[in-house]
Enzyme design. Structure first.
Site, PDB file in Angstrom:
ATOM      1  N   CYS A 124      65.413 -14.366  63.602  1.00 24.56           N
ATOM      2  CA  CYS A 124      67.091 -13.716  62.774  1.00 24.56           C
ATOM      3  C   CYS A 124      67.388 -14.130  64.078  1.00 24.56           C
ATOM      4  O   CYS A 124      67.734 -14.801  64.766  1.00 24.56           O
ATOM      5  CB  CYS A 124      66.945 -12.179  62.210  1.00 24.56           C
ATOM      6  SG  CYS A 124      68.377 -12.613  61.272  1.00 24.56           S
ATOM      7  N   HIS A 229      62.886 -12.561  58.189  1.00 21.20           N
ATOM      8  CA  HIS A 229      62.170 -11.698  58.663  1.00 21.20           C
ATOM      9  C   HIS A 229      60.789 -11.831  58.102  1.00 21.20           C
ATOM     10  O   HIS A 229      60.604 -11.165  57.512  1.00 21.20           O
ATOM     11  CB  HIS A 229      62.693 -10.140  58.742  1.00 21.20           C
ATOM     12  CG  HIS A 229      64.123  -9.438  59.507  1.00 21.20           C
ATOM     13  ND1 HIS A 229      63.985  -9.150  60.570  1.00 21.20           N
ATOM     14  CD2 HIS A 229      65.219 -10.095  59.452  1.00 21.20           C
ATOM     15  CE1 HIS A 229      65.437  -9.331  61.268  1.00 21.20           C
ATOM     16  NE2 HIS A 229      66.104  -9.961  60.360  1.00 21.20           N
ATOM     17  N   GLU A 231      58.388 -10.242  59.480  1.00 20.22           N
ATOM     18  CA  GLU A 231      57.361  -8.909  59.520  1.00 20.22           C
ATOM     19  C   GLU A 231      57.430  -7.829  58.582  1.00 20.22           C
ATOM     20  O   GLU A 231      57.400  -6.989  58.024  1.00 20.22           O
ATOM     21  CB  GLU A 231      58.130  -7.622  60.631  1.00 20.22           C
ATOM     22  CG  GLU A 231      59.523  -7.448  60.869  1.00 20.22           C
ATOM     23  CD  GLU A 231      61.156  -8.375  61.337  1.00 20.22           C
ATOM     24  OE1 GLU A 231      61.910  -7.834  61.667  1.00 20.22           O
ATOM     25  OE2 GLU A 231      60.464  -9.585  61.313  1.00 20.22           O
TER      26      GLU A 231
END
Length: 258
Positions: A124, A229, A231
């Site tokens: 990001c 993102h 994750e």
């Protein structure tokens, strides 16, 4: 058994913590738990790399090169806006001023990793920081600068906000996903790449409006960045599997360690 890989994470910086946290007139440096756990899924160790600021640690005692020498790869995590000052512009609104202190520190970390040939992965803000470090620029606010675009951030939905992604054919990213080009990712950003930095290539775009979603630095250095993102994707079966991205990054870190 060889030691686990050591992955450094640049910190988020909270310059004015809320009083209820109990740190009056202090600066906090921190990382978000999910990104650390994402790295640790593959038995890699996550280390936060506290920023070195004037008036704190003397640079003669701790240098950026010392940090980078001890890690096998770097992840630039998300967070506050990149300051428009970092790409030669004036903030159009005060709330878009970003974090210039963090920009300078992360750009120094980034270039030291390139010099020492340590892999870098940006998430990001991290993607945007890499682009700016390479001489590119950003839209300060997508809704303002590109009003025809879809909504890329929703304060209520946060990481549940999603859009379709198109991976570029013949890219390394395409190979990681078996040449399957259309995917679904989260979207939590109001800034985006405007002018692409030098020596880099686009690897994915937003399907609806062409906003750049993934880049890779050309040449021998392993530098890649993602606007979403990975994750945050977790076990959600309808979102792009973040495993291949992480595995490729860690494989590059392992190779460089040899």
């Amino acid at each position: 058994m060889p030691r686990p890989l050591r992955i450094g994470l640049s910190p988020r910086i909270l310059h004015q913590p809320p009083l209820e946290l109990g740190f009056r007139n202090k600066t906090l440096q921190y990382l978000e738990q999910t990104v650390a756990h994402w790295i640790m899924r593959r038995r890699a160790l996550a280390f936060m790399l506290p920023a070195i600021e004037t008036g704190g640690v003397e640079r003669s005692h701790v240098r950026i090169s010392d940090y980078v020498r001890e890690i096998d790869g770097l992840v630039l995590q998300g967070g506050a806006d990149v300051s428009p000052v970092s790409y030669g512009e004036t903030p159009q609104r005060p709330e878009w001023s970003g974090d210039r202190v963090r920009d300078l520190y992360e750009m120094e970390l980034f270039w030291e990793c390139v010099v020492q040939r340590k892999p870098v992965l940006g998430i990001c803000r991290g993607l945007q920081l890499i682009n700016v470090a390479l001489g590119g620029s950003l839209y300060q606010d997508i809704a303002t600068d590109r009003p025809e675009c879809i909504i890329h951030v929703d304060a209520v939905l946060y990481d549940q906000h999603r859009h379709a992604l198109l991976i570029e054919e013949n890219s390394r990213l395409a190979k990681l996903y078996g040449n399957r080009y259309q995917h679904l990712v989260n979207s939590i950003h109001h800034q985006a790449i405007k002018e692409l930095g030098r020596d880099s290539m686009v690897e994915a775009v937003s399907e609806s409006d062409g906003i750049i979603e993934a880049i890779r630095m050309q040449g021998d250095s392993y530098v890649t960045g993602f606007q979403w993102h990975p994750e945050f994707h977790g076990p959600a079966t309808d979102l792009l599997d973040s495993g291949p991205i992480l595995d490729d990054f860690l494989a590059a870190a392992e190779k460089q360690r040899e």
